[in-house]
Every structure is written in C-alpha cells, then in structure tokens.
Design a protein around this motif. Structure first.
Motif, PDB file in Angstrom:
ATOM      1  N   SER A 104       0.836  -1.207   0.000  1.00 31.77           N
ATOM      2  CA  SER A 104       0.000   0.000   0.000  1.00 31.77           C
ATOM      3  C   SER A 104       0.872   1.260   0.000  1.00 31.77           C
ATOM      4  CB  SER A 104      -0.960   0.006   1.190  1.00 31.77           C
ATOM      5  OG  SER A 104      -0.240   0.071   2.387  1.00 31.77           O
ATOM      6  N   LEU A 105       2.013   1.193   0.674  1.00 35.59           N
ATOM      7  CA  LEU A 105       2.919   2.352   0.647  1.00 35.59           C
ATOM      8  C   LEU A 105       3.585   2.476  -0.717  1.00 35.59           C
ATOM      9  CD1 LEU A 105       4.154   1.928   4.270  1.00 35.59           C
ATOM     10  CD2 LEU A 105       3.167   4.034   3.358  1.00 35.59           C
ATOM     11  N   ALA A 106       3.905   1.337  -1.341  1.00 33.94           N
ATOM     12  CA  ALA A 106       4.515   1.382  -2.680  1.00 33.94           C
ATOM     13  C   ALA A 106       3.529   1.986  -3.686  1.00 33.94           C
ATOM     14  CB  ALA A 106       4.952  -0.016  -3.109  1.00 33.94           C
ATOM     15  N   VAL A 107       2.226   1.656  -3.546  1.00 31.98           N
ATOM     16  CA  VAL A 107       1.216   2.255  -4.437  1.00 31.98           C
ATOM     17  C   VAL A 107       1.242   3.775  -4.282  1.00 31.98           C
ATOM     18  CG1 VAL A 107      -1.272   2.527  -4.826  1.00 31.98           C
ATOM     19  CG2 VAL A 107      -0.314   0.239  -4.510  1.00 31.98           C
ATOM     20  N   GLN A 108       1.202   4.245  -3.033  1.00 34.98           N
ATOM     21  CA  GLN A 108       1.170   5.704  -2.777  1.00 34.98           C
ATOM     22  C   GLN A 108       2.446   6.381  -3.287  1.00 34.98           C
ATOM     23  OE1 GLN A 108      -0.186   6.616   1.405  1.00 34.98           O
ATOM     24  NE2 GLN A 108      -0.356   4.396   1.513  1.00 34.98           N
ATOM     25  N   LEU A 109       3.604   5.747  -3.033  1.00 34.75           N
ATOM     26  CA  LEU A 109       4.876   6.380  -3.428  1.00 34.75           C
ATOM     27  C   LEU A 109       5.065   6.362  -4.943  1.00 34.75           C
ATOM     28  CD1 LEU A 109       7.204   4.956  -0.606  1.00 34.75           C
ATOM     29  CD2 LEU A 109       6.481   7.344  -0.895  1.00 34.75           C
ATOM     30  N   ALA A 110       4.613   5.279  -5.590  1.00 33.45           N
ATOM     31  CA  ALA A 110       4.751   5.209  -7.052  1.00 33.45           C
ATOM     32  C   ALA A 110       3.854   6.257  -7.713  1.00 33.45           C
ATOM     33  CB  ALA A 110       4.412   3.804  -7.543  1.00 33.45           C
ATOM     34  N   LEU A 111       2.634   6.427  -7.198  1.00 35.08           N
ATOM     35  CA  LEU A 111       1.743   7.465  -7.745  1.00 35.08           C
ATOM     36  C   LEU A 111       2.374   8.834  -7.561  1.00 35.08           C
ATOM     37  CD1 LEU A 111      -1.758   6.246  -6.483  1.00 35.08           C
ATOM     38  CD2 LEU A 111      -1.025   6.410  -8.879  1.00 35.08           C
ATOM     39  N   ASP A 112       2.924   9.029  -6.384  1.00 36.60           N
ATOM     40  CA  ASP A 112       3.542  10.317  -6.074  1.00 36.60           C
ATOM     41  C   ASP A 112       4.743  10.596  -6.978  1.00 36.60           C
ATOM     42  OD1 ASP A 112       3.157  12.452  -4.170  1.00 36.60           O
ATOM     43  OD2 ASP A 112       5.256  12.050  -3.654  1.00 36.60           O
ATOM     44  N   ALA A 113       5.403   9.531  -7.432  1.00 34.49           N
ATOM     45  CA  ALA A 113       6.576   9.692  -8.311  1.00 34.49           C
ATOM     46  C   ALA A 113       6.151   9.867  -9.774  1.00 34.49           C
ATOM     47  CB  ALA A 113       7.497   8.475  -8.170  1.00 34.49           C
ATOM     48  N   GLY A 114       4.844   9.889 -10.026  1.00 31.87           N
ATOM     49  CA  GLY A 114       4.364  10.129 -11.386  1.00 31.87           C
ATOM     50  C   GLY A 114       4.241   8.865 -12.221  1.00 31.87           C
ATOM     51  N   ALA A 115       4.186   7.701 -11.559  1.00 32.02           N
ATOM     52  CA  ALA A 115       4.045   6.444 -12.309  1.00 32.02           C
ATOM     53  C   ALA A 115       2.565   6.150 -12.558  1.00 32.02           C
ATOM     54  CB  ALA A 115       4.679   5.297 -11.527  1.00 32.02           C
ATOM     55  N   GLU A 116       2.351   5.284 -13.553  1.00 37.44           N
ATOM     56  CA  GLU A 116       0.996   4.789 -13.840  1.00 37.44           C
ATOM     57  C   GLU A 116       0.899   3.467 -13.090  1.00 37.44           C
ATOM     58  OE1 GLU A 116      -0.244   3.191 -17.875  1.00 37.44           O
ATOM     59  OE2 GLU A 116       0.377   5.282 -18.216  1.00 37.44           O
ATOM     60  N   VAL A 117       0.005   3.390 -12.103  1.00 42.52           N
ATOM     61  CA  VAL A 117       0.044   2.250 -11.176  1.00 42.52           C
ATOM     62  C   VAL A 117      -1.133   1.303 -11.392  1.00 42.52           C
ATOM     63  CG1 VAL A 117      -0.094   1.596  -8.727  1.00 42.52           C
ATOM     64  CG2 VAL A 117       1.288   3.578  -9.427  1.00 42.52           C
ATOM     65  N   THR A 118      -0.846   0.010 -11.504  1.00 40.40           N
ATOM     66  CA  THR A 118      -1.885  -1.022 -11.462  1.00 40.40           C
ATOM     67  C   THR A 118      -1.685  -1.822 -10.183  1.00 40.40           C
ATOM     68  OG1 THR A 118      -1.900  -1.188 -13.867  1.00 40.40           O
ATOM     69  CG2 THR A 118      -2.915  -2.997 -12.649  1.00 40.40           C
ATOM     70  N   ALA A 119      -2.734  -1.879  -9.353  1.00 37.40           N
ATOM     71  CA  ALA A 119      -2.634  -2.545  -8.051  1.00 37.40           C
ATOM     72  C   ALA A 119      -3.450  -3.827  -8.087  1.00 37.40           C
ATOM     73  CB  ALA A 119      -3.177  -1.615  -6.969  1.00 37.40           C
ATOM     74  N   LEU A 120      -2.797  -4.941  -7.744  1.00 35.93           N
ATOM     75  CA  LEU A 120      -3.484  -6.237  -7.719  1.00 35.93           C
ATOM     76  C   LEU A 120      -3.988  -6.479  -6.294  1.00 35.93           C
ATOM     77  CD1 LEU A 120      -4.027  -8.774  -9.477  1.00 35.93           C
ATOM     78  CD2 LEU A 120      -1.888  -9.694  -8.582  1.00 35.93           C
ATOM     79  N   VAL A 121      -5.313  -6.636  -6.144  1.00 33.77           N
ATOM     80  CA  VAL A 121      -5.889  -6.868  -4.807  1.00 33.77           C
ATOM     81  C   VAL A 121      -6.833  -8.072  -4.877  1.00 33.77           C
ATOM     82  CG1 VAL A 121      -5.784  -4.380  -4.281  1.00 33.77           C
ATOM     83  CG2 VAL A 121      -7.928  -5.379  -5.083  1.00 33.77           C
ATOM     84  N   ALA A 122      -7.219  -8.611  -3.685  1.00 34.13           N
ATOM     85  CA  ALA A 122      -7.958  -9.880  -3.672  1.00 34.13           C
ATOM     86  C   ALA A 122      -9.438  -9.732  -4.008  1.00 34.13           C
ATOM     87  CB  ALA A 122      -7.802 -10.542  -2.302  1.00 34.13           C
ATOM     88  N   ASP A 123     -10.083  -8.638  -3.585  1.00 33.41           N
ATOM     89  CA  ASP A 123     -11.541  -8.555  -3.798  1.00 33.41           C
ATOM     90  C   ASP A 123     -12.000  -7.089  -3.874  1.00 33.41           C
ATOM     91  OD1 ASP A 123     -11.686  -7.595  -1.138  1.00 33.41           O
ATOM     92  OD2 ASP A 123     -11.779  -9.646  -0.371  1.00 33.41           O
ATOM     93  N   ALA A 124     -13.308  -6.925  -4.098  1.00 33.94           N
ATOM     94  CA  ALA A 124     -13.858  -5.581  -4.318  1.00 33.94           C
ATOM     95  C   ALA A 124     -13.732  -4.708  -3.070  1.00 33.94           C
ATOM     96  CB  ALA A 124     -15.323  -5.691  -4.733  1.00 33.94           C
ATOM     97  N   ALA A 125     -13.879  -5.316  -1.887  1.00 36.72           N
ATOM     98  CA  ALA A 125     -13.779  -4.531  -0.648  1.00 36.72           C
ATOM     99  C   ALA A 125     -12.383  -3.916  -0.540  1.00 36.72           C
ATOM    100  CB  ALA A 125     -14.074  -5.415   0.556  1.00 36.72           C
ATOM    101  N   GLN A 126     -11.380  -4.708  -0.897  1.00 37.43           N
ATOM    102  CA  GLN A 126     -10.007  -4.195  -0.825  1.00 37.43           C
ATOM    103  C   GLN A 126      -9.748  -3.183  -1.947  1.00 37.43           C
ATOM    104  OE1 GLN A 126      -7.082  -7.180  -0.315  1.00 37.43           O
ATOM    105  NE2 GLN A 126      -8.164  -8.116   1.399  1.00 37.43           N
ATOM    106  N   ALA A 127     -10.399  -3.412  -3.098  1.00 36.45           N
ATOM    107  CA  ALA A 127     -10.236  -2.475  -4.218  1.00 36.45           C
ATOM    108  C   ALA A 127     -10.687  -1.075  -3.799  1.00 36.45           C
ATOM    109  CB  ALA A 127     -11.051  -2.950  -5.411  1.00 36.45           C
ATOM    110  N   ALA A 128     -11.745  -1.017  -2.981  1.00 33.47           N
ATOM    111  CA  ALA A 128     -12.299   0.276  -2.564  1.00 33.47           C
ATOM    112  C   ALA A 128     -11.318   1.044  -1.685  1.00 33.47           C
ATOM    113  CB  ALA A 128     -13.610   0.046  -1.809  1.00 33.47           C
ATOM    114  N   ARG A 129     -10.337   0.345  -1.109  1.00 31.07           N
ATOM    115  CA  ARG A 129      -9.379   1.011  -0.214  1.00 31.07           C
ATOM    116  C   ARG A 129      -8.174   1.584  -0.949  1.00 31.07           C
ATOM    117  NH1 ARG A 129      -9.953  -0.915   5.216  1.00 31.07           N
ATOM    118  NH2 ARG A 129      -7.793  -0.324   5.547  1.00 31.07           N
TER     119      ARG A 129
END
Ligand code: NAP
Length: 314
Positions: free
Chosen positions: A154-179
């Motif tokens: 979750s920190l890597a997602v935030q830091l990669a977005l902040d660095a201007g990357a295009e981020v695809t996050a793999l998560v287990a289900d819809a509830a987690q996707a919402a986070r």
C-alpha cells in the motif's frame, strides 16, 4: 520491567518480569511506547532467519519511545528504533525499557504518533528503496504492484503514484479495491490469475507476494523491464524457462533491506515528513504487550490490514 520472552523456536512467547537494563557504553535506554510485530519477527521466532539472539530472548526489530538514558541522545527525545542487530542478534523491542545501540535510533517528529513511528520503517523504506534505489523508477513509467493491500504494497502504491508512475494494483476482492488510492488502476483477479492479468503490460513489477502470484505477474513485464522481488508469503520458489527469460530480458532484482539499511535510514526523514502531513498513510492495529502471540497470529492471516503494534500500558 515487563518483557516478552521467547525460550525456543516456535514456542509461544511469554510475558516475564526482568530487571531494568543498566546504561552501557554506545547504548541508549528507551522507554517503549509502541513496538511493532512484523513478518521478520515471526521469521526469527520460527528459526528461519539467518541469525537469532541467544535464548531466551526478547523479540522485536522496531519500536518508538522516549530516551531515558544515553551518552549521545538527549533525555526525553522522542525516537524511533530499528536495526543494528536489535531483535536479530540481541534482545529487541518487545519490553518496557529497550536497550538499543545508539545508531539504531532516529528522531521521531512531533506530528507522528508513536504507533506510526514504530511501524513506518520497514514498509515505507522497503517501498521507497524498491522503487527508487533498486528499480530506479522514472515518472511516466507503468508499475504493477502485487500485495497492494499489504503494508509494503500500500505504501509502494502511494509512493509510485507520487513519483508520477501509472500504477496497477493487484488486490484480492472488491472490498479491498475500494481502499486503494483513486489514482491507481485496480485489478481484482478472477479464478485464473494469469488470464486476469492478460491485458497488463508494464515497465516494472514490484512483487511482495512471491510463489504463483509472481509466476503469473512476471510475464506482464515488457522486454527490457524489471521486477523487484520483495516477499514470498505465497511461496518461495519460482520456475524459470531460461530460454524465455533470456529472450525477454527482464531484470529480476532482489530487495534486501538488511543490506540496504543505510538507504532506509537515509529515506526515513522524508517518509516521516510525508506521514506527518498526511501525504502518506499507514494503518496500524494496537495490541497489549501480553498479546504478542495474538499479534503474531494476526499478521499471519490473509486479509489483515496494516501493521500490528504492541502498545505499552494498554
Ligand atoms: N525483502 C525485504 O527486505 C523485505 C522488506 C520488508 C518486507 N518484506 C516482506 O514483504 C512481504 C510483505 O510484507 P507486508 O508487511 O506488506 O505484509 P502484509 O502487510 O502482511 O501484506 C501481505 C500482502 O500480501 C498479500 N498476500 C498474502 N498471501 C497471498 C497469497 N497467497 N496470494 C495473494 N496475495 C497474498 C496480502 O493480501 P490480502 O490482503 O488479500 O491477504 C497482502 O496484500 C512479507 O513477506 C515481508 O516479509 C521483505
């Protein structure tokens, strides 16, 4: 003082009364306010780490607290602690008064609560070093993150977005996707992970999960791209077709934060500043000191969110 003690590999940790440590040269005594229970502590406790403190030992590689005695750190200073053998070579942080090497301490800014100060180092510096020091991420690159709901992920997602990357996050289900942060593309796989990833093509994979997840995600890295291998909770083996591997020319880059501890310490002030002003977020779950075994069990469960932290006097 109260301290959690481990008497043998894999045996339940127990809370015991010990004499308070005396101040020694090159050491600082810290009154513990919060001490994190992480995967590394479980690995040491199971006997699967390269080294461990002599038995019986007090686990814990990270914490936050207040200096009570030191030759170099001012008394009353708020600090975070990590590394230099704490909880891996000698007694660690799961106790009321921590006896730490002077160099294991860093200054904890006023805006960062103790629980966050205790929990931030491993996941945030791992995410930072994986993206910036190991992968050398550039703005505009595409990144696939597995285990994106985990502490590191979750920190890597935030830091990669902040660095201007295009981020695809793999998560287990819809509830987690919402986070997930709104800037990330979120992928919830179907029953066949490899085909769920078919449409993905990235410059960089940061994998915190290993095993079959890594096997399915690795082919999604473009030729000439790179993959940083961080964790292996889903399995610690990977079968490679060497001919394919050579033709695709994807760099497999391990992250070893014990070897890169200096880079972690260098990144810590910037990461703490972002945690203090809300640019970075990290979930924490409090446990009482006597509930160390429960906390170790909790972090081993799928679907737990954030880091487990033992809180003094809870
Ligand atoms: N190499 C290094 O120097 C270094 C540094 C720090 C951490 N690590 C390692 O990195 C790993 C992640 O750490 P963390 O603190 O982020 O752990 P965490 O908070 O427990 O998160 C684990 C993540 O992995 C996912 N996951 C677990 N098992 C899975 C499976 N079988 N299939 C798919 N996803 C699975 C979880 O998804 P769910 O939410 O769906 O369960 C979660 O997103 C750990 O193995 C840790 O030891 C390594």
């Amino acid at each position: 003082m109260k301290a959690v003690r481990v008497h043998a590999f894999d045996s339940p940790p127990v809370l015991e009364d010990l004499p308070e440590p005396a101040l020694r040269p090159a050491r600082t005594l810290v009154r513990m306010e919060a001490a994190t229970v992480g995967h590394i502590d479980r690995t040491v406790w199971r006997g699967s780490f390269l080294k461990h403190p002599p038995f019986p030992y007090t686990p814990g590689v990270e914490a936050a607290g207040v200096v009570v005695a030191s030759h170099v750190h001012p008394e009353g200073r708020r600090v975070w602690l990590r590394g230099s053998g704490l909880g891996t070579l000698f007694d660690g942080t799961w106790c009321e008064v921590i006896d730490a090497p002077d160099e294991a301490l860093g200054v904890l800014p006023d805006g960062v609560p103790s629980m966050i100060g205790s929990a931030f180092f491993s996941p945030s510096t791992s995410a930072w070093v994986a993206l910036h020091d190991v992968a050398r991420l550039s703005a505009g690159e595409s990144v696939l993150l597995t285990g994106a709901t985990g502490a590191v992920g979750s920190l890597a997602v935030q830091l990669a977005l902040d660095a201007g990357a295009e981020v695809t996050a793999l998560v287990a289900d819809a509830a987690q996707a919402a986070r997930m942060p709104s800037g990330a593309k979120v992928l919830v796989p179907g029953s066949d992970l490899a085909s769920s990833l078919d449409s993905v093509s990235v410059d960089l994979l940061v994998d915190t999960v290993g095993g079959p997840v890594l096997a399915a995600a690795l082919p999604r890295v473009r030729s000439g791209g790179r993959a940083v291998l961080v964790g292996y909770t889903a399995g610690n083996t990977l079968t490679l077709d060497i001919a394919h591997f050579l033709q695709r020319d994807v760099s497999l880059l391990p992250l070893n934060m014990f070897r890169r501890e200096a880079a972690g310490h260098a990144a810590a002030p910037e990461l703490l500043a972002r945690l203090a002003d809300g640019r970075l977020k990290l979930d924490v779950q409090p446990f009482a000191l006597e509930d160390a075994a429960k906390a170790m069990n909790w972090i081993g469960q799928r679907g737990h969110r954030g880091r487990a932290v033992l809180v003094a006097g809870r």
